[in-house]
Design a protein around this motif. Structure first.
Motif, PDB file in Angstrom:
ATOM      1  N   LYS A  98      55.430  48.693  33.896  1.00  0.00           N
ATOM      2  CA  LYS A  98      56.102  49.570  32.927  1.00  0.00           C
ATOM      3  C   LYS A  98      55.080  50.335  32.088  1.00  0.00           C
ATOM      4  O   LYS A  98      55.330  51.441  31.628  1.00  0.00           O
ATOM      5  CB  LYS A  98      57.012  48.734  32.026  1.00  0.00           C
ATOM      6  N   ASN A  99      53.907  49.731  31.918  1.00  0.00           N
ATOM      7  CA  ASN A  99      52.832  50.354  31.144  1.00  0.00           C
ATOM      8  C   ASN A  99      51.676  50.815  32.034  1.00  0.00           C
ATOM      9  O   ASN A  99      50.540  50.938  31.573  1.00  0.00           O
ATOM     10  CB  ASN A  99      52.330  49.382  30.071  1.00  0.00           C
ATOM     11  N   ASN A 100      51.993  51.019  33.316  1.00  0.00           N
ATOM     12  CA  ASN A 100      51.007  51.507  34.298  1.00  0.00           C
ATOM     13  C   ASN A 100      49.820  50.573  34.501  1.00  0.00           C
ATOM     14  O   ASN A 100      48.717  51.030  34.794  1.00  0.00           O
ATOM     15  CB  ASN A 100      50.528  52.919  33.920  1.00  0.00           C
ATOM     16  N   ASP A 101      50.033  49.285  34.342  1.00  0.00           N
ATOM     17  CA  ASP A 101      49.013  48.275  34.614  1.00  0.00           C
ATOM     18  C   ASP A 101      49.527  47.360  35.723  1.00  0.00           C
ATOM     19  O   ASP A 101      50.095  46.310  35.450  1.00  0.00           O
ATOM     20  CB  ASP A 101      48.720  47.436  33.352  1.00  0.00           C
ATOM     21  N   GLY A 102      49.368  47.754  36.976  1.00  0.00           N
ATOM     22  CA  GLY A 102      49.896  46.948  38.080  1.00  0.00           C
ATOM     23  C   GLY A 102      49.082  45.687  38.350  1.00  0.00           C
ATOM     24  O   GLY A 102      49.636  44.617  38.571  1.00  0.00           O
ATOM     25  N   TRP A 103      47.743  45.787  38.325  1.00  0.00           N
ATOM     26  CA  TRP A 103      46.884  44.643  38.609  1.00  0.00           C
ATOM     27  C   TRP A 103      46.157  44.258  37.332  1.00  0.00           C
ATOM     28  O   TRP A 103      45.663  45.113  36.607  1.00  0.00           O
ATOM     29  CB  TRP A 103      45.876  44.991  39.697  1.00  0.00           C
ATOM     30  N   LEU A 104      46.105  42.965  37.076  1.00  0.00           N
ATOM     31  CA  LEU A 104      45.435  42.474  35.868  1.00  0.00           C
ATOM     32  C   LEU A 104      44.360  41.456  36.215  1.00  0.00           C
ATOM     33  O   LEU A 104      44.557  40.601  37.086  1.00  0.00           O
ATOM     34  CB  LEU A 104      46.436  41.787  34.932  1.00  0.00           C
ATOM     35  N   LEU A 105      43.258  41.527  35.482  1.00  0.00           N
ATOM     36  CA  LEU A 105      42.252  40.467  35.514  1.00  0.00           C
ATOM     37  C   LEU A 105      42.707  39.400  34.555  1.00  0.00           C
ATOM     38  O   LEU A 105      43.012  39.694  33.394  1.00  0.00           O
ATOM     39  CB  LEU A 105      40.892  40.990  35.054  1.00  0.00           C
ATOM     40  N   GLU A 159      38.698  45.575  27.477  1.00  0.00           N
ATOM     41  CA  GLU A 159      39.366  46.051  28.689  1.00  0.00           C
ATOM     42  C   GLU A 159      40.479  45.107  29.152  1.00  0.00           C
ATOM     43  O   GLU A 159      41.321  45.492  29.961  1.00  0.00           O
ATOM     44  CB  GLU A 159      38.360  46.192  29.829  1.00  0.00           C
ATOM     45  N   MET A 160      40.468  43.875  28.677  1.00  0.00           N
ATOM     46  CA  MET A 160      41.432  42.876  29.115  1.00  0.00           C
ATOM     47  C   MET A 160      42.816  43.189  28.548  1.00  0.00           C
ATOM     48  O   MET A 160      42.948  43.659  27.426  1.00  0.00           O
ATOM     49  CB  MET A 160      40.998  41.475  28.683  1.00  0.00           C
ATOM     50  N   LYS A 161      43.849  42.880  29.330  1.00  0.00           N
ATOM     51  CA  LYS A 161      45.233  43.146  28.917  1.00  0.00           C
ATOM     52  C   LYS A 161      46.054  41.873  28.769  1.00  0.00           C
ATOM     53  O   LYS A 161      47.197  41.926  28.331  1.00  0.00           O
ATOM     54  CB  LYS A 161      45.924  44.047  29.956  1.00  0.00           C
ATOM     55  N   ASP A 162      45.501  40.730  29.164  1.00  0.00           N
ATOM     56  CA  ASP A 162      46.234  39.470  29.180  1.00  0.00           C
ATOM     57  C   ASP A 162      45.826  38.612  27.978  1.00  0.00           C
ATOM     58  O   ASP A 162      44.642  38.298  27.807  1.00  0.00           O
ATOM     59  CB  ASP A 162      45.931  38.733  30.490  1.00  0.00           C
ATOM     60  N   ALA A 163      46.801  38.213  27.162  1.00  0.00           N
ATOM     61  CA  ALA A 163      46.519  37.510  25.904  1.00  0.00           C
ATOM     62  C   ALA A 163      45.802  36.176  26.105  1.00  0.00           C
ATOM     63  O   ALA A 163      44.854  35.865  25.383  1.00  0.00           O
ATOM     64  CB  ALA A 163      47.812  37.292  25.121  1.00  0.00           C
ATOM     65  N   THR A 174      28.647  32.803  35.752  1.00  0.00           N
ATOM     66  CA  THR A 174      29.780  33.720  35.690  1.00  0.00           C
ATOM     67  C   THR A 174      31.052  33.009  35.259  1.00  0.00           C
ATOM     68  O   THR A 174      31.190  31.798  35.393  1.00  0.00           O
ATOM     69  CB  THR A 174      30.039  34.389  37.063  1.00  0.00           C
ATOM     70  N   ILE A 175      31.980  33.804  34.749  1.00  0.00           N
ATOM     71  CA  ILE A 175      33.342  33.353  34.480  1.00  0.00           C
ATOM     72  C   ILE A 175      34.179  33.821  35.665  1.00  0.00           C
ATOM     73  O   ILE A 175      34.029  34.959  36.136  1.00  0.00           O
ATOM     74  CB  ILE A 175      33.894  33.944  33.161  1.00  0.00           C
ATOM     75  N   LEU A 176      35.059  32.941  36.149  1.00  0.00           N
ATOM     76  CA  LEU A 176      35.878  33.244  37.322  1.00  0.00           C
ATOM     77  C   LEU A 176      37.253  33.736  36.888  1.00  0.00           C
ATOM     78  O   LEU A 176      37.917  33.095  36.076  1.00  0.00           O
ATOM     79  CB  LEU A 176      36.025  32.003  38.202  1.00  0.00           C
ATOM     80  N   PHE A 177      37.654  34.860  37.451  1.00  0.00           N
ATOM     81  CA  PHE A 177      38.932  35.489  37.129  1.00  0.00           C
ATOM     82  C   PHE A 177      39.764  35.667  38.392  1.00  0.00           C
ATOM     83  O   PHE A 177      39.240  35.711  39.498  1.00  0.00           O
ATOM     84  CB  PHE A 177      38.712  36.883  36.519  1.00  0.00           C
ATOM     85  N   THR A 178      41.064  35.842  38.178  1.00  0.00           N
ATOM     86  CA  THR A 178      41.944  36.283  39.245  1.00  0.00           C
ATOM     87  C   THR A 178      42.254  37.753  38.996  1.00  0.00           C
ATOM     88  O   THR A 178      42.312  38.200  37.845  1.00  0.00           O
ATOM     89  CB  THR A 178      43.275  35.495  39.265  1.00  0.00           C
ATOM     90  N   ASN A 179      42.435  38.483  40.060  1.00  0.00           N
ATOM     91  CA  ASN A 179      42.920  39.856  39.989  1.00  0.00           C
ATOM     92  C   ASN A 179      44.176  39.871  40.838  1.00  0.00           C
ATOM     93  O   ASN A 179      44.120  39.549  42.031  1.00  0.00           O
ATOM     94  CB  ASN A 179      41.883  40.835  40.525  1.00  0.00           C
ATOM     95  N   GLN A 180      45.319  40.179  40.211  1.00  0.00           N
ATOM     96  CA  GLN A 180      46.563  40.141  40.962  1.00  0.00           C
ATOM     97  C   GLN A 180      47.593  41.103  40.398  1.00  0.00           C
ATOM     98  O   GLN A 180      47.527  41.496  39.241  1.00  0.00           O
ATOM     99  CB  GLN A 180      47.122  38.722  41.024  1.00  0.00           C
ATOM    100  N   PHE A 181      48.547  41.460  41.264  1.00  0.00           N
ATOM    101  CA  PHE A 181      49.618  42.364  40.888  1.00  0.00           C
ATOM    102  C   PHE A 181      50.593  41.651  39.963  1.00  0.00           C
ATOM    103  O   PHE A 181      50.981  40.514  40.205  1.00  0.00           O
ATOM    104  CB  PHE A 181      50.359  42.842  42.146  1.00  0.00           C
ATOM    105  N   ARG A 182      51.022  42.352  38.896  1.00  0.00           N
ATOM    106  CA  ARG A 182      51.989  41.815  37.927  1.00  0.00           C
ATOM    107  C   ARG A 182      53.080  42.855  37.702  1.00  0.00           C
ATOM    108  O   ARG A 182      52.880  43.847  37.001  1.00  0.00           O
ATOM    109  CB  ARG A 182      51.295  41.490  36.599  1.00  0.00           C
ATOM    110  N   TYR A 183      54.232  42.633  38.317  1.00  0.00           N
ATOM    111  CA  TYR A 183      55.338  43.585  38.211  1.00  0.00           C
ATOM    112  C   TYR A 183      55.697  43.954  36.765  1.00  0.00           C
ATOM    113  O   TYR A 183      55.839  45.151  36.452  1.00  0.00           O
ATOM    114  CB  TYR A 183      56.570  43.050  38.960  1.00  0.00           C
ATOM    115  N   PRO A 184      55.864  42.988  35.829  1.00  0.00           N
ATOM    116  CA  PRO A 184      56.281  43.379  34.470  1.00  0.00           C
ATOM    117  C   PRO A 184      55.324  44.358  33.779  1.00  0.00           C
ATOM    118  O   PRO A 184      55.750  45.135  32.931  1.00  0.00           O
ATOM    119  CB  PRO A 184      56.346  42.048  33.712  1.00  0.00           C
ATOM    120  N   THR A 185      54.049  44.350  34.144  1.00  0.00           N
ATOM    121  CA  THR A 185      53.092  45.238  33.475  1.00  0.00           C
ATOM    122  C   THR A 185      53.118  46.660  34.028  1.00  0.00           C
ATOM    123  O   THR A 185      52.515  47.556  33.444  1.00  0.00           O
ATOM    124  CB  THR A 185      51.661  44.675  33.567  1.00  0.00           C
TER     125      THR A 185
END
Length: 188
Positions: free
Chosen positions: A70-77, A168-172, A57-68
């Motif tokens: 604005k686009n209704n994406d509170g938590w990002l992988l 599905e990913m939102k983080d560059a 598996t690939i290990l990810f973090t899931n966490q709240f990101r205030y700046p996102t």
């Protein structure tokens, strides 16, 4: 071609800084442009694509990101990442961040690339690493730094699902790392 920076000054200084300067630079046609520019002084960061060998598996973090929000994406992988402290070397920083965020001991991070996140606006560079870990390398609980109000969840995604998860990913930095993985680890 040459450039000159004058009258550089801090115009905002809180958690991050905003700097304004007068900039003169050569053009491709042989002329010169003189203008004012702003730069978001965020500092440099590190990130790592972590592959856990036993689980595939690939290990990810899931966490709240205030700046996102604005686009209704509170938590990002995202892949684990963090900011370099003053005079800290990137390899040490990524070891600290992985232990803090996911609880894994990281021994041999390999630098993939260093890149700017938004070169028209920010001075930030990201040092992107790849590392392999074992289940036995999880020596702490992780979850983030409570003093920084972090609340981080560990998410494991099988490598067989990575290609289908990229849209599905939102983080560059995460998208770049996963594409690197597919090109260099899956196809080799």
């Amino acid at each position: 071609m040459e450039y000159n920076i004058e009258n550089e000054k801090v115009v905002f200084n809180d958690h991050y800084k905003m700097i304004k300067a007068s900039v003169t630079y050569d053009t491709f046609s042989g002329n010169r442009i003189r203008t004012k520019r702003l730069a978001f002084e965020r500092g440099d960061s590190v990130a790592v694509l972590l592959f856990e060998k036993e689980t595939g598996t690939i290990l990810f973090t899931n966490q709240f990101r205030y700046p996102t929000c604005k686009n209704n994406d509170g938590w990002l992988l995202e892949i684990p990442a963090g900011s370099l402290e003053k005079d800290e070397i990137p390899e040490e920083c990524i070891r600290r961040e992985v232990l803090e965020e996911l609880g894994y001991r990281l021994t041999s991070p390999n630098l993939i690339n260093t890149f700017y996140t938004s070169p028209g606006a920010s001075t930030e560079r990201i040092f992107l690493f790849y590392a392999e870990v074992s289940e036995n390398d999880q020596i702490e609980k992780g979850g983030g730094n409570s003093e920084e109000d972090e609340d981080i969840q560990l998410v494991k995604i099988p490598t067989s699902e990575i290609a289908s998860k990229i849209p599905e990913m939102k983080d560059a930095k995460t998208i770049l790392a996963l594409q690197w993985y597919l090109l260099h680890k899956v196809s080799s």
